[in-house]
Scaffold this motif. Structure first.
Motif, mmCIF file in Angstrom:
data_model
loop_
_atom_site.group_PDB
_atom_site.id
_atom_site.type_symbol
_atom_site.label_atom_id
_atom_site.label_comp_id
_atom_site.label_asym_id
_atom_site.label_seq_id
_atom_site.Cartn_x
_atom_site.Cartn_y
_atom_site.Cartn_z
ATOM 1 N N CYS A 1 1.093 -1.510 -0.106
ATOM 2 C CA CYS A 1 0.099 -0.023 -0.211
ATOM 3 C C CYS A 1 0.639 1.363 -0.017
ATOM 4 C CB CYS A 1 -1.152 0.099 1.033
ATOM 5 S SG CYS A 1 -1.718 1.208 1.365
ATOM 6 N N THR B 1 -0.138 3.864 1.882
ATOM 7 C CA THR B 1 0.334 4.524 2.927
ATOM 8 C C THR B 1 2.023 3.794 3.645
ATOM 9 O OG1 THR B 1 -1.750 4.662 2.570
ATOM 10 C CG2 THR B 1 -0.512 5.080 4.840
ATOM 11 N N CYS C 1 0.786 1.137 8.209
ATOM 12 C CA CYS C 1 -0.085 1.181 7.324
ATOM 13 C C CYS C 1 1.018 -0.626 6.853
ATOM 14 C CB CYS C 1 -0.093 1.358 6.337
ATOM 15 S SG CYS C 1 -1.205 0.419 5.492
ATOM 16 N N GLY D 1 -0.878 -2.936 4.594
ATOM 17 C CA GLY D 1 -1.168 -3.211 3.685
ATOM 18 C C GLY D 1 -1.145 -4.002 2.294
ATOM 19 N N CYS E 1 -4.686 -0.421 0.153
ATOM 20 C CA CYS E 1 -4.902 -1.093 0.488
ATOM 21 C C CYS E 1 -6.440 -0.967 1.075
ATOM 22 C CB CYS E 1 -4.262 -1.397 1.753
ATOM 23 S SG CYS E 1 -4.253 -0.990 3.692
ATOM 24 N N CYS F 1 -6.922 1.201 4.142
ATOM 25 C CA CYS F 1 -6.538 2.328 4.016
ATOM 26 C C CYS F 1 -7.728 3.094 2.870
ATOM 27 C CB CYS F 1 -5.247 2.518 2.782
ATOM 28 S SG CYS F 1 -4.032 2.814 4.394
HETATM 29 ZN ZN LIG Z 1 -2.485 0.432 3.606
#
Ligand SMILES: [Zn+2]
Ligand SMILES: [Zn+2]
Ligand SMILES: [Zn+2]
Length: 126
Positions: free
Chosen positions: A69, A71, A78, A80, A94, A97
């Motif tokens: 992700c 982020t 995060c 993700g 993700c 997020c």
């Molecule tokens: Zn994320």
């Protein structure tokens, strides 16, 4: 929908947002998979092939391919793995997020994060 997450490697309970297992004898690298919605370990499958691509990782649980992700890549809180479309542009964020950003204006925050990451994506309007 409280769910207890555990490290797939050592089965200890973990924070779903942890990037590394907190068990000192394990320390597995963890991610939250957007496909199976669980904490997983991951393996690099395809290194980034161009400046607009991200490394692709395979989820150890569901075997789906994901990308980190934005982020996470920009240092945010995060872990993700966003779903990879297999096309030129993967999902930037993700699942978790996407849910968070939806509340505060996905485009504004999204593009500022893209700017911070720098060069991974084309800017709007070239
Ligand atoms: Zn994320
Ligand atoms: Zn572990
Ligand atoms: Zn998965």
């Amino acid at each position: 929908m409280a769910k207890d997450y555990q490290c797939p490697a050592c089965k200890s309970p973990v924070d779903p947002a942890a990037t590394v297992c907190s068990n000192p004898v394990c320390r597995a690298e963890l991610a939250f998979c957007s496909s199976c919605r669980d904490v997983t370990t991951y393996t690099l499958t395809v290194p980034a092939s161009g400046r607009f691509k991200r490394d692709q990782y395979k989820c150890a649980l569901c075997q789906n391919v994901g990308v980190k992700c934005l982020t996470w890549l920009s240092g945010g809180y995060c872990n993700g793995l966003a779903r990879s479309s297999g096309r030129a542009f993967d999902q930037p964020f993700c699942a978790s997020c996407n849910g968070r950003l939806g509340e505060v204006g996905r485009n504004v925050l999204g593009w500022s994060i893209v700017g911070a990451v720098g060069g991974l994506f084309k800017r709007p309007g070239k």
